[in-house]
Scaffold this motif. Structure first.
Motif, short mmCIF file in Angstrom:
data_model
loop_
_atom_site.label_atom_id
_atom_site.label_comp_id
_atom_site.label_asym_id
_atom_site.label_seq_id
_atom_site.Cartn_x
_atom_site.Cartn_y
_atom_site.Cartn_z
N CYS A 65 0.86 -1.18 0.00
CA CYS A 65 0.00 0.00 0.00
C CYS A 65 0.90 1.24 0.00
O CYS A 65 2.13 1.12 -0.08
CB CYS A 65 -0.94 0.00 1.20
N GLN A 66 0.31 2.40 0.08
CA GLN A 66 1.09 3.63 -0.04
C GLN A 66 2.22 3.69 0.98
O GLN A 66 3.34 4.12 0.67
CB GLN A 66 0.18 4.84 0.12
N GLU A 67 1.97 3.27 2.21
CA GLU A 67 2.98 3.35 3.27
C GLU A 67 4.02 2.24 3.18
O GLU A 67 5.16 2.42 3.59
CB GLU A 67 2.31 3.29 4.65
N TYR A 68 3.63 1.07 2.68
CA TYR A 68 4.50 -0.10 2.74
C TYR A 68 4.68 -0.71 1.35
O TYR A 68 3.80 -1.43 0.86
CB TYR A 68 3.93 -1.14 3.69
N CYS A 91 -1.21 -5.33 -5.31
CA CYS A 91 -1.06 -4.21 -4.39
C CYS A 91 -2.05 -3.10 -4.72
O CYS A 91 -2.84 -3.21 -5.67
CB CYS A 91 0.37 -3.68 -4.44
N THR A 92 -2.00 -2.02 -3.96
CA THR A 92 -2.85 -0.87 -4.26
C THR A 92 -2.28 -0.09 -5.43
O THR A 92 -1.11 -0.24 -5.81
CB THR A 92 -2.97 0.07 -3.04
N ASP A 141 -6.99 -2.17 -4.10
CA ASP A 141 -7.97 -1.21 -3.60
C ASP A 141 -8.97 -0.80 -4.66
O ASP A 141 -9.69 0.19 -4.50
CB ASP A 141 -7.26 0.03 -3.05
N GLY A 170 3.18 -5.81 3.87
CA GLY A 170 2.84 -4.47 3.43
C GLY A 170 1.37 -4.25 3.17
O GLY A 170 0.98 -3.28 2.51
N GLY A 176 -1.10 -3.41 5.25
CA GLY A 176 -1.76 -2.33 5.97
C GLY A 176 -3.02 -2.83 6.65
O GLY A 176 -3.41 -4.00 6.51
N ARG A 177 -3.70 -1.92 7.36
CA ARG A 177 -4.87 -2.34 8.15
C ARG A 177 -6.14 -1.60 7.78
O ARG A 177 -7.10 -1.56 8.55
CB ARG A 177 -4.56 -2.18 9.64
N GLU A 178 -6.16 -1.01 6.60
CA GLU A 178 -7.39 -0.37 6.16
C GLU A 178 -8.47 -1.43 5.94
O GLU A 178 -8.20 -2.50 5.40
CB GLU A 178 -7.15 0.40 4.86
N ASP A 223 0.46 -8.01 8.48
CA ASP A 223 -0.90 -7.52 8.70
C ASP A 223 -1.96 -8.56 8.33
O ASP A 223 -3.12 -8.43 8.73
CB ASP A 223 -1.13 -6.24 7.90
#
Length: 337
Positions: free
Chosen positions: A72-75, A98-99, A120, A143, A145-147, A173
């Motif tokens: 995701c954007q952060e990871y 991935c996103t 996403d 990577g 994330g937790r969204e 995650d």
């Protein structure tokens, strides 16, 4: 004389029964988790048996097509580490789902990976599901994330993979998702969880609703595996504890004291390809041992050997990229020597 003869016969019979019972106790002791020094010698040859030989008769894709769900954007580093490690170990193709924000970044790391910016998207599950017939195993979590939307999509694709009998490795995650909804992997015999100490504590307390006994990690790991329906666990630590609830293995292949972010992703990517090889092997090759245990043991041993070799060269400066560069030599040392 007859009484003495009868007593001798009884004594011999009792001795035989005691010896048989003793053998059963010893056998059960090993089955439930004899400590690791014996396991290294006994299990590594079985791991070697599952590794497919390289021949000119094969075509691209036969030795493994691995999917990584995460990024995701952060990871962006974690899914890259997992996917490239699978390739370095011996997979033919490695996909990252991935996103959209993460896709270009991950593509820039390596042209070797097939990157899908769909995680996403509104039709994420449909987009990923159409690739499942082409994948041999799935690694979920690096990577991620937790969204909520990403966890929801990951959960759906795990369910789709289970229905196809695809081995599923869950890390990072992805384990957060399992702690919230254990049923997503509970009872799936081709599922493998790879928690670190904190992730293990979260899983254990979610399933048992009581505090973890830190003095008995082997026992707690075995209990958690049983509670999860005998899903295989690889508890990372000073010694890696691997269990399916019935058997407990301990991997103490020498590593180093260096713990850098990303080496768990190397492990999960390696486990993705080892799990495909193990579950594709015959019962004769595995000697009847659970393929998930063999895959986990192989991946844990390889990761530790990479860590040792990289640390020997770089010391405190060791990073996961250094470890990935050691995969070739480490693999040869462990599985081709």
């Amino acid at each position: 004389m007859e009484e003495k003869w009868l007593l001798c016969v009884i004594a011999v019979a009792v001795s035989v029964v005691v010896a048989l019972l003793y053998d059963k106790v010893i056998e059960r002791s090993f089955t439930l988790g004899r400590a690791a020094s014996g396991n290294m010698d006994n299990v590594l040859p079985l791991v070697k048996n599952t590794i497919p030989p390289l021949t000119s008769k094969k075509h691209k894709g036969q030795d493994g097509r691995i999917g990584v769900i995460g990024g995701c954007q952060e990871y962006t580093g974690a899914p890259y580490f997992a996917a490239i490690s699978a390739l370095k170990v011996g997979a033919d193709l490695s996909h990252v789902f991935c996103t959209k924000d993460a896709a270009s970044v991950i593509k820039s790391y390596s042209p070797e990976l097939i990157v899908h910016p769909v995680l996403d998207s509104p039709n994420a599950v449909e987009e990923m599901e159409k690739w499942l017939p082409r994948l041999h195993s799935l690694v979920v979590g690096p990577g991620l994330g937790r969204e909520d939307v990403l966890l929801k999509n990951a959960k759906a694709i795990i369910e789709k993979s289970k229905s196809r009998g695809i081995p599923v490795v869950i890390d990072a995650d992805g384990l957060w998702l399992v702690a919230k909804e254990p049923s997503v992997i509970q009872g799936y015999q081709k599922g493998i969880l790879t928690p670190n100490v904190m992730e293990f504590r979260r899983l254990y307390e979610a399933m048992h609703h009581e505090s973890l006994d830190s003095n008995d990690p082997r026992g707690c790991a075995q209990q958690l595996s049983i509670a999860m329906g005998n899903v295989t666990l690889l508890l990372k630590g000073e010694e890696d504890i691997i269990t399916d609830g019935n058997m407990v293995l301990t991997c103490n292949q020498e590593g180093s004291g260096r713990r850098c972010g990303g080496q768990g992703d190397l492990l999960s990517g390696a486990l993705g390809i080892f799990s495909h090889w193990a579950f594709s092997s015959s019962a004769e090759a595995t000697k009847g041992m659970n393929p998930a245990l063999l895959a986990a043991f192989g991946a844990a041993s390889l990761t530790r050997q990479c860590n040792r070799q990289a640390f020997h060269k770089h010391g405190r400066s060791t990073i996961t990229s250094d470890m990935i560069q050691e995969i070739c030599i480490a693999f040869k040392k462990l599985f081709e020597s």
